[in-house]
Design a protein around this motif. Structure first.
Motif, PDB file in Angstrom:
ATOM      1  N   GLY A 167       0.819  -1.207   0.000  1.00 43.51           N
ATOM      2  CA  GLY A 167       0.000   0.000   0.000  1.00 43.51           C
ATOM      3  C   GLY A 167       0.850   1.253   0.000  1.00 43.51           C
ATOM      4  O   GLY A 167       2.027   1.237   0.380  1.00 43.51           O
ATOM      5  N   TYR A 168       0.266   2.342  -0.424  1.00 37.73           N
ATOM      6  CA  TYR A 168       0.949   3.637  -0.449  1.00 37.73           C
ATOM      7  C   TYR A 168       0.848   4.294   0.923  1.00 37.73           C
ATOM      8  O   TYR A 168      -0.215   4.321   1.533  1.00 37.73           O
ATOM      9  N   ASP A 169       1.960   4.825   1.424  1.00 40.83           N
ATOM     10  CA  ASP A 169       1.998   5.537   2.696  1.00 40.83           C
ATOM     11  C   ASP A 169       2.313   7.005   2.413  1.00 40.83           C
ATOM     12  O   ASP A 169       3.440   7.333   2.007  1.00 40.83           O
ATOM     13  N   PRO A 170       1.342   7.914   2.610  1.00 44.50           N
ATOM     14  CA  PRO A 170       1.573   9.330   2.290  1.00 44.50           C
ATOM     15  C   PRO A 170       2.643   9.995   3.171  1.00 44.50           C
ATOM     16  O   PRO A 170       3.116  11.079   2.837  1.00 44.50           O
ATOM     17  N   ASP A 171       3.031   9.336   4.258  1.00 42.02           N
ATOM     18  CA  ASP A 171       4.031   9.917   5.161  1.00 42.02           C
ATOM     19  C   ASP A 171       5.473   9.555   4.778  1.00 42.02           C
ATOM     20  O   ASP A 171       6.416  10.016   5.430  1.00 42.02           O
ATOM     21  N   LEU A 172       5.619   8.725   3.758  1.00 38.14           N
ATOM     22  CA  LEU A 172       6.965   8.322   3.340  1.00 38.14           C
ATOM     23  C   LEU A 172       7.216   8.748   1.898  1.00 38.14           C
ATOM     24  O   LEU A 172       6.269   8.794   1.095  1.00 38.14           O
ATOM     25  N   PRO A 173       8.468   9.036   1.537  1.00 38.71           N
ATOM     26  CA  PRO A 173       8.759   9.396   0.144  1.00 38.71           C
ATOM     27  C   PRO A 173       8.405   8.233  -0.795  1.00 38.71           C
ATOM     28  O   PRO A 173       8.743   7.074  -0.524  1.00 38.71           O
ATOM     29  N   LEU A 174       7.733   8.560  -1.884  1.00 38.90           N
ATOM     30  CA  LEU A 174       7.280   7.528  -2.824  1.00 38.90           C
ATOM     31  C   LEU A 174       8.451   6.774  -3.439  1.00 38.90           C
ATOM     32  O   LEU A 174       8.378   5.546  -3.595  1.00 38.90           O
ATOM     33  N   ASP A 175       9.532   7.460  -3.766  1.00 42.11           N
ATOM     34  CA  ASP A 175      10.659   6.758  -4.377  1.00 42.11           C
ATOM     35  C   ASP A 175      11.210   5.681  -3.450  1.00 42.11           C
ATOM     36  O   ASP A 175      11.522   4.569  -3.871  1.00 42.11           O
ATOM     37  N   ARG A 176      11.281   5.994  -2.150  1.00 41.73           N
ATOM     38  CA  ARG A 176      11.786   5.015  -1.180  1.00 41.73           C
ATOM     39  C   ARG A 176      10.819   3.821  -1.067  1.00 41.73           C
ATOM     40  O   ARG A 176      11.249   2.674  -0.975  1.00 41.73           O
ATOM     41  N   GLN A 177       9.518   4.113  -1.085  1.00 39.65           N
ATOM     42  CA  GLN A 177       8.518   3.036  -1.017  1.00 39.65           C
ATOM     43  C   GLN A 177       8.638   2.104  -2.225  1.00 39.65           C
ATOM     44  O   GLN A 177       8.580   0.877  -2.086  1.00 39.65           O
ATOM     45  N   LEU A 178       8.803   2.690  -3.395  1.00 40.39           N
ATOM     46  CA  LEU A 178       8.928   1.877  -4.609  1.00 40.39           C
ATOM     47  C   LEU A 178      10.194   1.022  -4.582  1.00 40.39           C
ATOM     48  O   LEU A 178      10.157  -0.171  -4.885  1.00 40.39           O
ATOM     49  N   VAL A 179      11.317   1.632  -4.195  1.00 39.69           N
ATOM     50  CA  VAL A 179      12.580   0.881  -4.137  1.00 39.69           C
ATOM     51  C   VAL A 179      12.457  -0.284  -3.158  1.00 39.69           C
ATOM     52  O   VAL A 179      12.844  -1.417  -3.467  1.00 39.69           O
TER      53      VAL A 179
END
Length: 196
Positions: free
Chosen positions: A72-84
Motif C-alpha cells: 500500500g501507499y503511505d503518504p508519510d513516506l517518500p514515494l521513491d523510497r517506497q517503490l525501491v
C-alpha cells in the motif's frame, strides 16, 4: 503434512526435475514416479497425465511470483523510497533459486508451445504484481498522474527485470551495480510523478 500431501509434493518436485532435464516432450511419467519414490498408480491418482503436472507446476510458479502481499501507499513516506523497498522485496522473491528453477523450466516449454504459452499468459494476466496496488493508491492520492496502474507497473517492472531478473535467469548471476534500482524508479517517476 499428511502422507498423501507429501507424496503429491514429491511428485511435483520430481516432475520439475524431469521437465528441466528432459523438456516436456522427453519427460516420462514412469521416471517421474521413480524419482518421487511412488508407484505410477499413485502418481495417476494425483495427476492424470504430464499435461496436468505441467499445469500444476505453472500454477505454482505464478503463485510464487505473486507470493508477496500487495504493497500500500503511505503518504508519510517518500514515494521513491517506497517503490525501491517494494521492488527489492519483489526481486528477492522472483530470484530465489527455486523460483528461478521453476521459471526456467516453464519458460523453456512456453517457447516450444505457442498454445500453452497463450494459456499461461492469459492466466498470468489475472494476477496483479504486488506494486500495482502501491502505484494505484499513489495515483489516487495525486502523487502520480492518473493512468492505468497495471500498465504503469508493467513499465516499471520491465526496467527492473532487465537488470535484476533476466541476468539471474539467463546467466546465473546479478551484475547490477549499486543504485540501479534507484535509477529505474527515478526514470519511472520522471514520467508519472506530479508536482503535488
Amino acid at each position: 503434512m499428511k502422507l498423501t500431501e507429501i507424496k503429491r509434493k514429491n511428485i511435483i518436485e520430481a516432475a520439475v526435475e524431469e521437465f528441466r532435464e528432459q523438456g516436456f516432450l522427453g519427460a516420462n511419467i514412469m521416471r517421474i514416479a521413480k524419482r518421487a519414490d511412488v508407484s505410477s498408480r499413485t502418481l495417476y491418482k494425483h495427476f492424470e497425465n504430464k499435461e496436468a503436472l505441467f499445469q500444476e507446476i505453472s500454477k505454482i510458479m505464478i503463485e510464487r511470483n505473486s507470493a508477496m502481499a500487495p504493497v500500500g501507499y503511505d503518504p508519510d513516506l517518500p514515494l521513491d523510497r517506497q517503490l525501491v523497498t517494494a521492488l527489492e522485496r519483489y526481486v528477492g522473491v522472483i530470484t530465489e533459486p527455486e523460483a528461478i528453477g521453476l521459471n526456467r523450466m516453464v519458460i523453456a516449454e512456453l517457447l516450444r508451445d505457442l498454445d500453452r504459452s497463450r494459456a499461461f499468459f492469459a492466466e498470468f494476466a489475472t494476477h496483479d504484481y504486488p506494486i500495482t496496488n502501491l502505484i494505484a493508491e499513489a495515483m489516487e492520492a495525486g502523487v502520480l498522474r492518473k493512468a492505468d496502474s497495471v500498465y504503469a507497473a508493467n513499465q516499471l517492472l520491465g526496467l527492473v527485470k532487465t537488470f535484476f531478473f533476466w541476468p539471474e535467469f539467463l546467466l546465473g548471476d546479478n551484475p547490477a551495480a549499486d543504485g540501479v534500482m534507484e535509477d529505474c524508479v527515478s526514470m519511472f517517476l520522471s514520467y508519472y510523478k506530479t508536482d503535488v
